[in-house]
Design an enzyme around this catalytic site. Structure first.
Site, PDB file in Angstrom:
ATOM      1  N   ASN A  19       0.863  -1.856  -0.101  1.00 35.18           N
ATOM      2  CA  ASN A  19      -0.200   0.277  -0.320  1.00 35.18           C
ATOM      3  C   ASN A  19       0.760   1.109  -0.326  1.00 35.18           C
ATOM      4  OD1 ASN A  19      -2.352  -0.632  -0.269  1.00 35.18           O
ATOM      5  ND2 ASN A  19      -2.579  -1.374   2.030  1.00 35.18           N
ATOM      6  N   ARG A  95       2.120  -1.744  17.072  1.00 33.80           N
ATOM      7  CA  ARG A  95       3.242  -1.809  16.070  1.00 33.80           C
ATOM      8  C   ARG A  95       4.253  -2.360  16.631  1.00 33.80           C
ATOM      9  NH1 ARG A  95       1.822   3.704  16.563  1.00 33.80           N
ATOM     10  NH2 ARG A  95       1.080   4.800  14.591  1.00 33.80           N
ATOM     11  N   ARG A 158      -1.157  13.897  12.126  1.00 34.08           N
ATOM     12  CA  ARG A 158      -2.099  13.905  12.508  1.00 34.08           C
ATOM     13  C   ARG A 158      -2.713  14.603  13.539  1.00 34.08           C
ATOM     14  NH1 ARG A 158      -0.741   7.395  12.570  1.00 34.08           N
ATOM     15  NH2 ARG A 158      -1.230   7.049  10.471  1.00 34.08           N
ATOM     16  N   HIS A 182       7.372   6.346  17.958  1.00 38.40           N
ATOM     17  CA  HIS A 182       6.412   6.159  16.490  1.00 38.40           C
ATOM     18  C   HIS A 182       5.908   4.763  17.622  1.00 38.40           C
ATOM     19  CE1 HIS A 182       3.793   6.402  13.720  1.00 38.40           C
ATOM     20  NE2 HIS A 182       4.210   4.945  13.220  1.00 38.40           N
TER      21      HIS A 182
HETATM   22  N1  APR Z   1      11.904  -7.662   0.555  1.00 37.10           N
HETATM   23  C1  APR Z   1      10.718  -6.578  -0.354  1.00 37.10           C
HETATM   24  N2  APR Z   1       9.137  -6.143  -0.225  1.00 37.10           N
HETATM   25  C2  APR Z   1       8.465  -7.055   0.659  1.00 37.10           C
HETATM   26  C3  APR Z   1       9.501  -8.112   1.462  1.00 37.10           C
HETATM   27  C4  APR Z   1      10.930  -8.307   1.336  1.00 37.10           C
HETATM   28  N3  APR Z   1      11.858  -9.233   1.683  1.00 37.10           N
HETATM   29  N4  APR Z   1       9.286  -8.639   2.811  1.00 37.10           N
HETATM   30  C5  APR Z   1       7.980  -8.522   2.161  1.00 37.10           C
HETATM   31  N5  APR Z   1       8.151  -7.363   1.488  1.00 37.10           N
HETATM   32  C6  APR Z   1       6.657  -6.861   0.673  1.00 37.10           C
HETATM   33  C7  APR Z   1       5.156  -7.325   0.709  1.00 37.10           C
HETATM   34  O1  APR Z   1       5.661  -8.668  -0.479  1.00 37.10           O
HETATM   35  C8  APR Z   1       4.271  -6.771   0.323  1.00 37.10           C
HETATM   36  O2  APR Z   1       3.717  -5.726  -0.802  1.00 37.10           O
HETATM   37  O3  APR Z   1       5.782  -5.814   1.814  1.00 37.10           O
HETATM   38  C9  APR Z   1       5.070  -5.013   0.603  1.00 37.10           C
HETATM   39  C10 APR Z   1       3.835  -4.691   2.062  1.00 37.10           C
HETATM   40  O4  APR Z   1       2.953  -3.700   2.446  1.00 37.10           O
HETATM   41  P1  APR Z   1       2.318  -3.946   2.810  1.00 37.10           P
HETATM   42  O5  APR Z   1       1.021  -5.501   3.482  1.00 37.10           O
HETATM   43  O6  APR Z   1       0.466  -3.609   2.374  1.00 37.10           O
HETATM   44  O7  APR Z   1       1.743  -3.297   4.144  1.00 37.10           O
HETATM   45  P2  APR Z   1       2.098  -1.263   3.959  1.00 37.10           P
HETATM   46  O8  APR Z   1       0.810  -0.504   4.229  1.00 37.10           O
HETATM   47  O9  APR Z   1       2.707  -0.707   2.857  1.00 37.10           O
HETATM   48  O10 APR Z   1       3.357  -0.805   4.912  1.00 37.10           O
HETATM   49  C11 APR Z   1       4.392  -1.441   5.122  1.00 37.10           C
HETATM   50  O11 APR Z   1       5.313   0.077   6.649  1.00 37.10           O
HETATM   51  O12 APR Z   1       3.771   1.841   8.462  1.00 37.10           O
HETATM   52  C12 APR Z   1       3.963   0.577   8.111  1.00 37.10           C
HETATM   53  O13 APR Z   1       3.402  -0.733   9.984  1.00 37.10           O
HETATM   54  C13 APR Z   1       3.070  -0.891   8.448  1.00 37.10           C
HETATM   55  O14 APR Z   1       5.107  -1.862   8.894  1.00 37.10           O
HETATM   56  C14 APR Z   1       4.102  -2.288   7.672  1.00 37.10           C
HETATM   57  C15 APR Z   1       5.539  -1.408   6.197  1.00 37.10           C
END
Ligand code: APR
Length: 323
Positions: A19, A95, A158, A182
């Site tokens: 996202n 978190r 926020r 955070h």
């Molecule tokens: N290398 C690359 N991408 C990865 C890896 C990795 N080793 N491991 C996981 N991912 C990818 C996942 O496949 C996924 O597409 O990271 C992406 C995370 O996306 P979301 O699940 O949509 O999470 P998002 O909302 O983007 O948040 C990511 O940021 O704010 C923080 O708490 C939140 O820890 C979370 C991070």
């Protein structure tokens, strides 16, 4: 490579095509800040999103390139790396519950940065933020000024938004700083909160807002991310974290020297050593160029110390998991 506007385009790598990564790629492409690489561990995900994004460029006459890959070695030559890889929380999770999974992801990414992008400016967004950015620094060996975490801009945004709603005054007029870790212990600084230069305390005296409203806003700010998770259930906030990370990236790439609250490596400042905690910093072409030490009221100092303690506890867990 030069843009059609004649500027040299830097390489911006986004690790994580979920996202936040998606909004980052979209917004960055509209700002012409550099050529974008997006990497995700899921085969095809970043490639597909980037192909779709690139097909929007002809519509808006955008002259940047965007490439998706599942091969992290492609980050080689990056000027900036933004990390959003990892799992996000679900309702009822804090978190801190993400620590084990996300730390193992940070291990892979930290090693890749060390190998392929050791001169990049790295912005971490993955939670639990302060512990993840600390771990990334240990693993990647980056210098303290070249690695930082995105949190304070989001938490401050926020706080500004809620105050603006309550006061019915433009968000543009509201300045504030949210420091510390955070998490639930973050520290919104009332002493540094003002509306178009008018200290918030004066607004209480002027009966424009009541202290109890401010207390409620402070508590809603602390739970700002959780409130969104509870509503969306399957994901956490993504528009505001992405915009906040871009503000840091722009200040670095364009040498804007903005004062921004970011998770920075403290080396004695605020009486803290070897921990990443949210403090105001100046970001310019040399990365984190200065940490600004504010005088805190005794109440804010008490809250800041508590927040540092909770970051320190998480870092202890990371240290154990990293051996
Ligand atoms: N290398 C690359 N991408 C990865 C890896 C990795 N080793 N491991 C996981 N991912 C990818 C996942 O496949 C996924 O597409 O990271 C992406 C995370 O996306 P979301 O699940 O949509 O999470 P998002 O909302 O983007 O948040 C990511 O940021 O704010 C923080 O708490 C939140 O820890 C979370 C991070």
């Amino acid at each position: 490579m030069k843009s059609s506007r004649g500027r040299d385009l830097k390489k911006i790598s986004l690790i994580g095509a979920g996202n936040i990564g998606t909004i980052l790629a979209y917004n960055l492409s509209r700002k012409h800040l550099g050529n974008i690489l997006m990497v995700d561990i899921i085969e095809g995900l970043a490639e597909g999103k980037c192909l779709d994004l690139a097909q929007s460029f002809p519509v808006e006459n955008i002259n940047t390139t965007v490439e998706g890959s599942s091969d992290i070695s492609k980050i080689e030559g990056s000027s900036v790396v933004i990390i959003t890889a990892g799992i996000a929380r679900k309702p009822g999770m804090s978190r801190d519950d993400l620590i084990e999974t996300n730390l193992s992801i940070m291990k892979n990414i930290g090693n890749a940065i060390k190998k392929y992008a050791s001169s990049a400016f790295v912005i971490c967004v993955t939670n639990p933020l302060d512990a993840m950015v600390w771990s990334l620094k240990q693993i990647s060996g980056l210098k303290s000024n070249m690695i930082t975490g995105m949190a304070g801009i989001l938490d401050s945004a926020r706080f500004r938004f809620f105050l603006s709603q309550k006061l019915n005054i433009s968000v543009e007029n509201i300045q504030t700083l949210v420091l510390g870790g955070h998490g639930d212990t973050m520290v919104p600084l009332l002493d540094y909160t003002s509306v178009s230069g008018i200290p918030i305390k004066n607004l209480i005296d002027m009966k424009k807002i009541e202290k109890k409203d401010i207390d409620q806003i402070v508590s809603r700010t602390r739970n700002g991310g959780g409130e969104i998770v509870a509503l969306m259930k399957n994901s956490s906030a993504f528009f505001s974290p992405a915009c906040s990370a871009i503000e840091m990236l722009e200040s670095y790439l364009l040498d804007q020297k903005k004062i921004l609250p970011c998770s920075a490596c403290l080396n004695g400042e605020y009486g803290v050593k070897d921990l990443f905690v949210g403090v105001p910093v100046i970001i310019g072409k040399n990365g984190v160029e200065e940490i600004i030490e504010l005088k805190l009221s005794s109440e804010s100092q008490k809250q800041f110390t508590k927040s540092v303690q909770s970051v320190s506890d998480l870092v202890k867990k990371c240290k154990k998991l990293l051996v």
